[in-house]
Design an enzyme around this catalytic site. Structure first.
Site: not given
Length: 781
Positions: A264-266
């Protein structure tokens, strides 16, 4: 398998739902690395498995905890696409937009390899790059400078070279942001003043556009063997990408044969069970700022993952697949053997970066050590300087005013963008005074500003050098400048960054007024721009503006790169990776969705009704004349393209690729077979050595392709350097995929019957040679 029917813009396609859509891992291209990963997996407890896929607090921007019992050293994940960001004594390389403007596969590979070497030497296993999303649907998107231009073929080719370079250096590449991440505005959910959750923007994309535009460069990165794919914040067709089963399991892992892991992106992970079953393999960033046990902190994974297995909502076999996907690249790149410890400087830089949002007591879990502040830059400055010059794009050169073969007696340098940075090493904000060319949101070890480099060159030639770098002073009429310089360099900039989209195509810091003031007094004004993408060049026709160079975002050697170009040490060969319009409305075929203030939680809908007609395709379709077209760039010499020859490899090409003999990364292996080749001869008929980029465009047979097929699409390019009078033959191989469109009914790549037009030139509008190509002679009923 269960299906739901989705119809967008009259095009229907099926979305598989649930974990049953998941494909087998099949990592045959990574040798015995999978066997090593499986051996470690077999000795893990369920809780230990959770450690491998759950982000935790640590010294890097993303962290996977080590496990001494297993002999696993953990994983350090660091930004970013233009060089390692959370560090000292590292390089800031040219940004993706500059790489795109170079159109140079070799320099792109070398840049990737050097970035990979620096990441590894600092103890970072995973580099969060390269970027191919956003692709540039809207030229005001805040992050388009991170990627490789506005065309999927160009972006894919350069992403593939970058991935190979980084991983040849022993660092895992993570291509991002998957997918449809074409605006920063409301990219993820928020809460309004009434406490209502407003969902992130939904990019509503039809099946054909998804495959031919936004998925194309990701497929090239997967084919190059990328270790990881980062899913984006936004929704696609109503579902957040990181829990979108069709996109991750159905398209990325099954159709493209991706063998690595998705992360995932942050903060882009919106669920636990749903995301895991949809194909998300690693959740980042972890419980930043939370003390206590990392794994059992506030994460959708971690302890929640073990509970999900225990209550039967997630099969442990799915967790095992996640572990194999994460560990196999680790073993494949030899990161289990003699890998450098995380440089202790990461701790201090991270704490400065997050301003107290991390508890440093938790860093004890990590393998931090070795020499602190170790210098990993090697001789990379030479490549940075060369790539900065190679990407510089000459847009105007009246009467050959450039190069400056001899220094003028008086030189003027104007504009805040010429100066050294005065607000620290981070490139977070638009500087009031300081060049934008080297920041690219990286932490600079140093920068050679244009002011510094031009002063050094001019003074060495005995020139009088005058300058003003305060734009507010320039507007007052060049006070203190006497005599008016023979040559005036004006530096303009436009800034954008993560979390923001631009609101106009104008120049920052009163740049328009600066250029008007200088050009009114100096009849030999040379404009140099450092920009994140598309801007309006309303001043281009001013008679006192004799030359314009778009220098993009060239990295820490920016000043030296510019001096190389203006003095003729390097013949400019950059080509625009986007189109520059005459007026703003010509570029806005796909506006950024904005429903600010809407009370409906699902109000943010961005309908990609323009389909494939993005950038030059949009201009071609509507017959709009650009100021500077896609692929445009002048030189100090001139080139001819002659003697085109089109050769078909087989008597007739089947309509569909057929079943692949083996499942390889990148999709059906038959798509990558060569079906035709095009040869041309390129001659340097000028007086100086120079490089150019022949570009091949295809026009599909209009009678046998769906509506809204672009008038032409890029399908080949090659950068070559020629001596004066030299001629060289260039060959372009066309793959089956190059000559196919995505058939939404057959759910496959279709080679249309009829005649293609092959168009080769030096830009999308400067076509020098044309040919014909026919691969199928009958339309199958």
């Amino acid at each position: 398998m269960l299906f739901s029917q989705l119809t967008l813009f009259g095009v229907g396609f099926l979305l598989p739902t649930g974990a049953s859509a998941r494909s087998s891992i099949g990592m045959q291209t990574w040798g015995n690395a999978e066997a090593k990963a499986r051996a470690m997996l077999n000795s893990m407890t369920l809780e230990e498995k959770a450690y491998i896929v759950t982000g935790a607090t640590g010294p890097c921007i993303g962290n996977i905890l080590p496990n001494s019992r297993l002999g696993f050293n953990g994983l350090c994940l660091q930004d970013g696409p233009s060089g390692i960001r959370i560090a000292t004594y590292q390089s800031v390389f040219p940004a993706g937009i500059s790489v795109a403007a170079s159109w140079d596969r070799n320099l792109t590979y070398q840049r990737g390899r050097m970035i990979g070497r620096e990441f590894r030497a600092k103890g970072s296993h995973i580099a969060l790059g390269p970027v191919v999303g956003p692709l540039g649907r809207n030229p005001l998107d805040g992050r388009i400078w991170e990627g490789f231009g506005f065309d999927p073929y160009l972006a894919g080719a350069l992403a593939g070279e970058t991935v190979k370079g980084m991983q040849d250096a022993g660092t895992q590449a993570c291509v991002k942001h998957f997918i449809g991440n074409e605006q920063e505005t409301q990219r993820t959910s928020s809460t309004n003043e009434h406490g209502t959750t407003i969902e992130g923007v939904s990019s509503n994309i039809d099946d054909r556009t998804m495959h031919e535009l936004y998925l194309w460069p990701f497929a090239d990165a997967v084919r190059a063997g990328v270790s990881s794919v980062m899913c984006s914040y936004n929704r696609v067709n109503g579902t957040y990408v990181c829990q979108n089963d069709k996109l991750i399991n159905g398209i990325l892992k099954d159709e493209l044969g991706f063998q690595g892991y998705t992360m995932s992106d942050w903060g882009a992970g919106m669920s636990g069970v749903e995301s895991i079953n949809a194909g998300l393999d690693m959740l980042m960033p972890g419980p930043i700022g939370i003390s206590g046990d990392n794994i059992h902190g506030p994460s959708y994974f971690g302890g929640n993952l073990t509970k999900a297995v225990e209550n039967g909502t997630v099969f442990e076999s799915r967790i095992d697949e996640m572990i194999l996907r994460v560990l196999t690249p680790y073993f494949h790149l030899g990161q289990d053997q003699n890998f450098p410890l995380v440089d202790p400087d990461a701790k201090g830089v991270l704490l400065d970066f997050v301003q107290g949002a991390v508890n440093p007591e938790q860093f004890i879990y990590y393998n931090i050590g070795g020499e602190a502040h170790r210098d990993v830059r090697e001789d990379h400055g030479t490549l940075i300087r060369n790539l900065g010059a190679a990407s510089s794009t000459l847009l105007k050169n009246t009467n050959g005013v450039l190069p400056l073969e001899s220094a003028p007696r008086t030189v003027g340098i104007f504009g805040a963008d010429a100066a050294d940075l005065v607000e620290g090493s981070w490139g977070w904000e638009n500087p009031v005074i300081g060049t934008l060319a080297g920041s690219s949101l990286g932490r600079l070890s140093f920068i050679i500003s244009p002011l510094e480099a031009i002063k050094l060159w001019a003074r060495s030639k005995g020139s009088l050098v005058q300058y003003i770098t305060d734009n507010s002073k320039i507007k007052a009429g060049l006070p203190g400048i006497y005599p008016i310089p023979e040559v005036c360099f004006v530096f303009l900039s436009s800034f954008s960054g993560e979390g923001m989209d631009r609101t106009s195509f104008g120049w920052d810091n009163n740049g328009t007024e600066v250029i008007k003031t200088v050009a009114a007094k100096c009849n030999n004004t040379i404009v140099i721009t450092h920009a994140v993408g598309v801007n309006l060049y309303d001043f281009a026709d001013h008679p006192n503006i004799t030359a314009i160079i778009a220098a993009h975002q060239p990295g820490e050697e920016t000043g030296n790169s510019i001096v190389d170009v203006i003095t003729g040490r390097v013949n400019p060969s950059g080509k625009l990776p986007f189109t520059i319009p005459y007026k703003a409305e010509d570029a806005l075929s796909a506006p950024i969705a904005n429903f600010t203030g809407a009370a409906d939680s699902d109000a943010w809908q961005s309908n990609f009704t323009e389909g494939l007609l993005v950038d030059y395709r949009h201009y071609d379709e509507l017959g709009i004349t650009p100021r500077f077209e896609f692929g445009y760039g002048l030189s100090y010499t001139s080139f001819q393209i002659q003697h085109i020859k089109v050769t078909v490899r087989s008597k007739e090409t089947p309509e569909f690729p057929g079943k692949s003999r083996e499942k390889l990364p990148g999709g059906n292996s038959n798509l990558w077979s060569t079906v035709a080749s095009v040869t041309i001869q390129v001659k340097n008929d000028g007086k100086v050595v120079g490089a150019t980029v022949p570009q091949l465009y295809l026009s599909f047979p209009a009678e046998n392709v769906p509506l809204n097929t672009p008038p032409q699409v890029l399908r080949g390019f090659e950068k070559i350097t020629l001596e004066p009078g030299e001629t060289r033959q260039i060959n372009f191989d066309l793959t089956r995929k190059d000559v196919s469109f995505w058939d939404v009914f057959a759910q496959d790549w279709n080679v249309p019957a009829g005649e293609f037009q092959v168009r080769v030139g030096l830009s999308s509008r400067d076509i020098r040679q044309t040919g014909r190509l026919q691969l199928r002679y009958t339309v199958q009923k």
